[in-house]
Design an enzyme around this catalytic site. Structure first.
Site: not given
Ligand code: 13P
Length: 261
Positions: A11-13, A103, A105, A173, A179, A219
């Site tokens: 997931n590149w966000k 997600h 976020e 997650e 993150g 992470s």
């Molecule tokens: P990180 O791997 O940066 O912790 O992010 C996880 C994530 O939100 C994947 O969707």
């Protein structure tokens, strides 16, 4: 027992423009080719931002890459006056195979309640796109309810009320692990995945539960991925930050090599 193909998702966000996206996919594809990656044992999917999807799709197509493509969101509507939304119809046209839904976020910054997640899941089913439904507890919820209660509740809410279920993936997650560098232990990830699977079995039958891939995210790095995938309950990983580095993400995809047998 159903055999589930491992699923390694990046997931590149909100990172990378379309040119950077092309460069990353080229590097990733080369790195996996170099390592003779067997895509039939571990599917590798990238989830670029919307402005990069067409470029990545064209590259996958032109070079005959075995990587698959995902989107980070889908509208619950098919078309019409919904400024800024992207429909499943348009995503399907770009060979988008998966879509992230719910997600943390999006739940946090865009008020995506369970009902929105459910409606977006319905839109994905309708357009033949496989939803990757993201669930997970915050640090406060972990404290008050333990690890499994919230993800189980969110999973059941996303899957409720559909005339029939298409294929779907669940990504567990924990919000506190995203993150932050903090990770759930492999034991906790396996235990929560097992509880999610048991809840799916109870609500939708054992065949659905056994066919469903359940991922861990938060992470994940090449150095810790093997621990999560050692459990038969965890079928893959959803990776954020580490998926932006081709070598690191390729190392995650080649996780079998890290497992000490
Ligand atoms: P990180 O791997 O940066 O912790 O992010 C996880 C994530 O939100 C994947 O969707």
């Amino acid at each position: 027992m159903t055999k589930r193909t491992a699923f390694i998702a990046g997931n590149w966000k909100m990172n990378l423009d379309h040119q950077q996206a092309i460069a990353l996919v080229q590097k990733l594809a080369w790195s996996l080719k170099d390592a003779s990656h067997d895509y039939s044992t571990a599917e590798v999917t990238v989830f670029p931002g919307f402005t990069s999807i067409r470029s990545v799709q064209t590259l996958i197509d032109a070079d005959g890459l075995e990587l698959t493509l995902g989107a980070q969101d889908i509208s619950r509507h098919d078309s019409g006056a919904y400024t800024g939304e992207v429909s499943g119809l348009a995503l399907k046209k770009l060979d988008v195979k998966y879509v992230l839904i719910g997600h943390s976020e999006r739940r946090q910054y865009h008020a995506e309640e369970d009902s929105v997640v459910q409606a977006k899941t319905a839109a994905a089913f309708k357009h033949g796109i496989i939803p990757v439904i993201c669930v997970g507890e915050t640090a406060e919820q972990l404290e008050s309810e333990g690890a499994a209660a919230v993800p189980v509740r969110q999973t059941l809410a996303a899957l409720a009320g559909h005339a029939s279920l298409g294929e779907f993936v669940i990504a567990y997650e924990p919000v506190w692990a995203i993150g932050t560098g903090a990770v759930a232990t492999p034991e906790v990830a396996a235990s929560v995945a097992g509880k999610i699977r048991a809840a799916i079995a109870e609500a939708h039958g054992d065949d659905v539960a056994q066919a469903t891939r359940i991922l861990y995210g938060g992470s994940v790095k090449a150095a810790n991925v093997a621990g999560f995938l050692q459990s038969s309950e965890v079928d893959g990983v959803l990776v954020g930050g580490a998926s932006l580095d081709a070598e690191e993400f390729s190392g995650i995809a080649r996780f079998q090599k890290h497992i000490v047998l």
